[in-house]
Design a protein around this motif. Structure first.
Motif, PDB file in Angstrom:
ATOM      1  N   SER A 133     -57.638  64.618  20.708  1.00  0.00           N
ATOM      2  CA  SER A 133     -57.079  64.841  19.371  1.00  0.00           C
ATOM      3  C   SER A 133     -57.338  63.659  18.453  1.00  0.00           C
ATOM      4  CB  SER A 133     -55.579  65.100  19.470  1.00  0.00           C
ATOM      5  OG  SER A 133     -54.923  64.000  20.079  1.00  0.00           O
ATOM      6  N   ARG A 134     -57.610  62.504  19.056  1.00  0.00           N
ATOM      7  CA  ARG A 134     -57.914  61.312  18.259  1.00  0.00           C
ATOM      8  C   ARG A 134     -59.408  61.198  17.943  1.00  0.00           C
ATOM      9  NH1 ARG A 134     -54.349  56.757  21.580  1.00  0.00           N
ATOM     10  NH2 ARG A 134     -52.289  57.661  21.170  1.00  0.00           N
ATOM     11  N   LEU A 135     -60.219  62.000  18.617  1.00  0.00           N
ATOM     12  CA  LEU A 135     -61.660  61.880  18.462  1.00  0.00           C
ATOM     13  C   LEU A 135     -62.266  62.972  17.598  1.00  0.00           C
ATOM     14  CD1 LEU A 135     -62.547  61.066  22.196  1.00  0.00           C
ATOM     15  CD2 LEU A 135     -62.172  59.443  20.319  1.00  0.00           C
ATOM     16  N   ILE A 136     -61.611  64.140  17.535  1.00  0.00           N
ATOM     17  CA  ILE A 136     -62.165  65.251  16.769  1.00  0.00           C
ATOM     18  C   ILE A 136     -61.109  65.791  15.814  1.00  0.00           C
ATOM     19  CG2 ILE A 136     -63.819  65.919  18.560  1.00  0.00           C
ATOM     20  CD1 ILE A 136     -61.923  68.066  19.464  1.00  0.00           C
ATOM     21  N   PRO A 137     -61.531  66.384  14.693  1.00  0.00           N
ATOM     22  CA  PRO A 137     -60.576  66.925  13.712  1.00  0.00           C
ATOM     23  C   PRO A 137     -59.687  68.007  14.324  1.00  0.00           C
ATOM     24  CG  PRO A 137     -62.782  66.763  12.772  1.00  0.00           C
ATOM     25  CD  PRO A 137     -62.919  66.486  14.238  1.00  0.00           C
ATOM     26  N   LYS A 138     -58.460  68.090  13.815  1.00  0.00           N
ATOM     27  CA  LYS A 138     -57.493  69.034  14.376  1.00  0.00           C
ATOM     28  C   LYS A 138     -57.954  70.477  14.249  1.00  0.00           C
ATOM     29  CE  LYS A 138     -53.217  66.366  13.979  1.00  0.00           C
ATOM     30  NZ  LYS A 138     -51.850  66.301  13.377  1.00  0.00           N
ATOM     31  N   PHE A 139     -58.585  70.827  13.112  1.00  0.00           N
ATOM     32  CA  PHE A 139     -58.954  72.237  12.934  1.00  0.00           C
ATOM     33  C   PHE A 139     -60.035  72.655  13.923  1.00  0.00           C
ATOM     34  CE2 PHE A 139     -62.258  70.278  10.395  1.00  0.00           C
ATOM     35  CZ  PHE A 139     -63.346  71.144  10.476  1.00  0.00           C
ATOM     36  N   PHE A 148     -61.242  75.514  19.014  1.00  0.00           N
ATOM     37  CA  PHE A 148     -61.775  75.443  20.378  1.00  0.00           C
ATOM     38  C   PHE A 148     -60.754  75.956  21.391  1.00  0.00           C
ATOM     39  CE2 PHE A 148     -62.070  72.936  24.341  1.00  0.00           C
ATOM     40  CZ  PHE A 148     -63.286  73.422  24.807  1.00  0.00           C
ATOM     41  N   HIS A 149     -59.517  75.468  21.282  1.00  0.00           N
ATOM     42  CA  HIS A 149     -58.489  75.888  22.245  1.00  0.00           C
ATOM     43  C   HIS A 149     -58.133  77.363  22.071  1.00  0.00           C
ATOM     44  CE1 HIS A 149     -57.607  72.149  24.327  1.00  0.00           C
ATOM     45  NE2 HIS A 149     -57.732  71.514  23.181  1.00  0.00           N
TER      46      HIS A 149
END
Length: 310
Positions: free
Chosen positions: A251-257, A262-263
């Motif tokens: 979550s710190r490496l890729i944007p939340k959206f 993805f999930h």
């Protein structure tokens, strides 16, 4: 027959003892908290007073428990409601757990404080329930820092320890028999998860009739995610991540959206399944068989049609 044996009389309160994976969240979010004739206490607990009250009920050992304190904690809970003629309701999975004081003790305390309760208990075929509960637990086992526990170990490692065993927790008969002695047969209603899932409108209207509540005509399962079983591809992803990125916070490496999309994608598809080791399912069925036979006979429940171990 279970419904017709309960007298139609207005209780002062409804206590729902919802075993894990029996539709408890659906009842909480779309029935108890939304019915116009119910004053809902929780769970979820949306005010601090209700949370303080139930925590005292659940966590205070018998030697330290004082009914006078419980009554004082309950006063501000009751006073927040505008319509004091409504029936009170409380639904909590913790009432089935060994993590707090004795399960019967929690309900006895609530009965002493609230008085005139109807006790609604939801149960489920233990085999499918254990499968579903395992996959809910697996979400935690496969998180960063967690330890994966195979289904075989999930079941067998705790069998010698009844107070923490998910298997022992699902021996229903003795607990329900104790509930019956506490509140009386007319005030104990048993909801089979399988009936509720097949036709929740019918089962909710049966409950409403027993509680002297108006009927509801809509599907209460709409817009509620009942902790759905994790998908097979989600389990695969979590295992791969655990090997190659065991401590990373994505979550710190890729944007939340992007993470959310993805999930959402990997949580779709076929649900994960369990490979039963030889003889294990039969041993579990043997473990529950006598208890279910007593349950079906005592409370006139049709467990056979839902393939409960009998």
């Amino acid at each position: 027959n279970n419904w017709t044996e309960a007298k139609v009389m207005a209780p002062k309160a409804i206590i729902h003892v919802g075993f894990y994976k029996t539709g408890t969240k659906t009842l909480q979010l779309n029935f108890f908290s939304k019915h116009p004739e119910i004053n809902y206490l929780g769970a979820p607990y949306n005010n601090l007073a209700a949370l303080k009250f139930i925590n005292y009920i659940k966590n205070t050992e018998e030697a330290s428990y004082l009914p006078s304190i419980a009554k004082e904690l309950f006063k501000p809970v009751y006073e927040v409601f505008d319509n004091n003629t409504n029936i009170l309701a409380l639904s909590d999975e913790d009432l089935t757990s060994y993590e707090f004081v004795d399960r019967l003790t929690m309900v006895r305390r609530l009965n002493d404080i609230l008085g005139g309760i109807k006790l609604l208990v939801s149960v489920r075929n233990q085999i499918t329930q254990l499968e579903s509960y395992y996959f809910q637990a697996l979400k935690w086992y496969l998180r960063p820092g967690g330890v994966e526990i195979p289904f075989q170990n999930f079941i067998e490692d705790t069998l010698p320890m009844p107070r923490i065993s998910p298997v022992h927790n699902l021996l229903y008969f003795n607990l329900l028999h104790s509930y019956e002695k506490l509140v009386g047969r007319d005030s104990l209603v048993i909801l089979l998860y399988e009936d509720f899932r097949a036709n929740n409108i019918r089962e909710i209207n049966n409950i409403s009739s027993i509680m002297n509540l108006s009927s509801l005509e809509h599907d209460i399962s709409a817009n509620v995610s009942e902790n759905a079983r994790v998908s097979a591809q989600s389990v695969f992803y979590r295992k791969v991540r655990k090997v190659f990125l065991p401590k990373s916070r994505l979550s710190r490496l890729i944007p939340k959206f992007i993470s959310h999309k993805f999930h959402s994608a990997i949580n779709k598809g076929a649900p994960a399944s369990i490979t039963w080791e030889e003889g294990m399912r039969l041993r579990l069925e043997d473990f529950f068989r006598e208890d279910n036979q007593k349950l079906a006979s005592k409370f006139n429940l049709d467990l056979a049609s839902h393939h409960y171990p009998l």
